[in-house]
Design a protein around this motif. Structure first.
Motif, PDB file in Angstrom:
ATOM      1  N   ALA A   1       0.834  -1.208   0.000  1.00 26.93           N
ATOM      2  CA  ALA A   1       0.000   0.000   0.000  1.00 26.93           C
ATOM      3  C   ALA A   1       0.868   1.257   0.000  1.00 26.93           C
ATOM      4  O   ALA A   1       0.567   2.229  -0.707  1.00 26.93           O
ATOM      5  N   ALA A   2       1.948   1.248   0.767  1.00 31.10           N
ATOM      6  CA  ALA A   2       2.849   2.409   0.812  1.00 31.10           C
ATOM      7  C   ALA A   2       3.516   2.618  -0.550  1.00 31.10           C
ATOM      8  O   ALA A   2       3.660   3.758  -1.007  1.00 31.10           O
ATOM      9  N   GLU A   3       3.898   1.529  -1.199  1.00 32.67           N
ATOM     10  CA  GLU A   3       4.511   1.646  -2.522  1.00 32.67           C
ATOM     11  C   GLU A   3       3.513   2.189  -3.541  1.00 32.67           C
ATOM     12  O   GLU A   3       3.865   3.010  -4.392  1.00 32.67           O
ATOM     13  N   ASP A   4       2.261   1.737  -3.454  1.00 30.77           N
ATOM     14  CA  ASP A   4       1.227   2.237  -4.358  1.00 30.77           C
ATOM     15  C   ASP A   4       1.005   3.733  -4.156  1.00 30.77           C
ATOM     16  O   ASP A   4       0.887   4.488  -5.129  1.00 30.77           O
ATOM     17  N   LEU A   5       0.951   4.158  -2.904  1.00 32.73           N
ATOM     18  CA  LEU A   5       0.769   5.581  -2.614  1.00 32.73           C
ATOM     19  C   LEU A   5       1.956   6.403  -3.110  1.00 32.73           C
ATOM     20  O   LEU A   5       1.787   7.503  -3.640  1.00 32.73           O
ATOM     21  N   SER A   6       3.150   5.872  -2.936  1.00 35.15           N
ATOM     22  CA  SER A   6       4.350   6.570  -3.393  1.00 35.15           C
ATOM     23  C   SER A   6       4.341   6.713  -4.924  1.00 35.15           C
ATOM     24  O   SER A   6       4.638   7.775  -5.457  1.00 35.15           O
ATOM     25  N   ALA A   7       3.979   5.622  -5.585  1.00 30.97           N
ATOM     26  CA  ALA A   7       3.930   5.669  -7.050  1.00 30.97           C
ATOM     27  C   ALA A   7       2.861   6.652  -7.526  1.00 30.97           C
ATOM     28  O   ALA A   7       3.080   7.412  -8.483  1.00 30.97           O
ATOM     29  N   LEU A   8       1.728   6.677  -6.866  1.00 31.67           N
ATOM     30  CA  LEU A   8       0.666   7.616  -7.233  1.00 31.67           C
ATOM     31  C   LEU A   8       1.118   9.057  -7.002  1.00 31.67           C
ATOM     32  O   LEU A   8       0.864   9.936  -7.829  1.00 31.67           O
ATOM     33  N   GLY A   9       1.830   9.292  -5.901  1.00 29.17           N
ATOM     34  CA  GLY A   9       2.351  10.636  -5.622  1.00 29.17           C
ATOM     35  C   GLY A   9       3.323  11.082  -6.681  1.00 29.17           C
ATOM     36  O   GLY A   9       3.312  12.249  -7.117  1.00 29.17           O
ATOM     37  N   GLN A  10       4.201  10.176  -7.121  1.00 28.98           N
ATOM     38  CA  GLN A  10       5.164  10.530  -8.158  1.00 28.98           C
ATOM     39  C   GLN A  10       4.460  10.779  -9.488  1.00 28.98           C
ATOM     40  O   GLN A  10       4.828  11.677 -10.242  1.00 28.98           O
ATOM     41  N   GLU A  11       3.428   9.997  -9.752  1.00 29.93           N
ATOM     42  CA  GLU A  11       2.679  10.156 -10.988  1.00 29.93           C
ATOM     43  C   GLU A  11       1.974  11.508 -11.042  1.00 29.93           C
ATOM     44  O   GLU A  11       1.900  12.133 -12.090  1.00 29.93           O
ATOM     45  N   LEU A  12       1.489  11.934  -9.874  1.00 26.14           N
ATOM     46  CA  LEU A  12       0.783  13.223  -9.799  1.00 26.14           C
ATOM     47  C   LEU A  12       1.738  14.391  -9.603  1.00 26.14           C
ATOM     48  O   LEU A  12       1.314  15.537  -9.591  1.00 26.14           O
ATOM     49  N   GLY A  13       3.033  14.087  -9.430  1.00 25.44           N
ATOM     50  CA  GLY A  13       4.019  15.138  -9.276  1.00 25.44           C
ATOM     51  C   GLY A  13       4.041  15.776  -7.898  1.00 25.44           C
ATOM     52  O   GLY A  13       4.400  16.930  -7.748  1.00 25.44           O
ATOM     53  N   LEU A  14       3.646  15.014  -6.909  1.00 26.89           N
ATOM     54  CA  LEU A  14       3.636  15.554  -5.539  1.00 26.89           C
ATOM     55  C   LEU A  14       4.946  15.306  -4.836  1.00 26.89           C
ATOM     56  O   LEU A  14       5.608  14.412  -4.905  1.00 26.89           O
TER      57      LEU A  14
END
Length: 60
Positions: free
Chosen positions: A47-60
């Motif tokens: 779950a943490a990896e998914d959130l990290s990947a989503l953050g990078q995808e959104l440029g956060l």
């Protein structure tokens, strides 16, 4: 495990952790607890990896 008794009983009754009844008492093996901990750690890490990947995808 550092969780409340009602939470633990909920895990047991849901079948998440294997246990057996001895009279009125629930018995949990150390191996069953360790397997739950390993599985929970894997799920948390994913779950943490998914959130990290989503953050990078959104440029956060």
């Amino acid at each position: 495990m550092n969780v409340s008794r009602p939470f633990l009983i909920g895990l047991l009754e849901a079948g998440t952790i294997h246990y057996r009844m001895v009279g009125k008492h629930r018995r949990i093996t150390a191996e069953a607890l360790m397997e739950y901990k390993r599985r929970d750690d894997r799920e948390r890490r994913a779950a943490a990896e998914d959130l990290s990947a989503l953050g990078q995808e959104l440029g956060l």
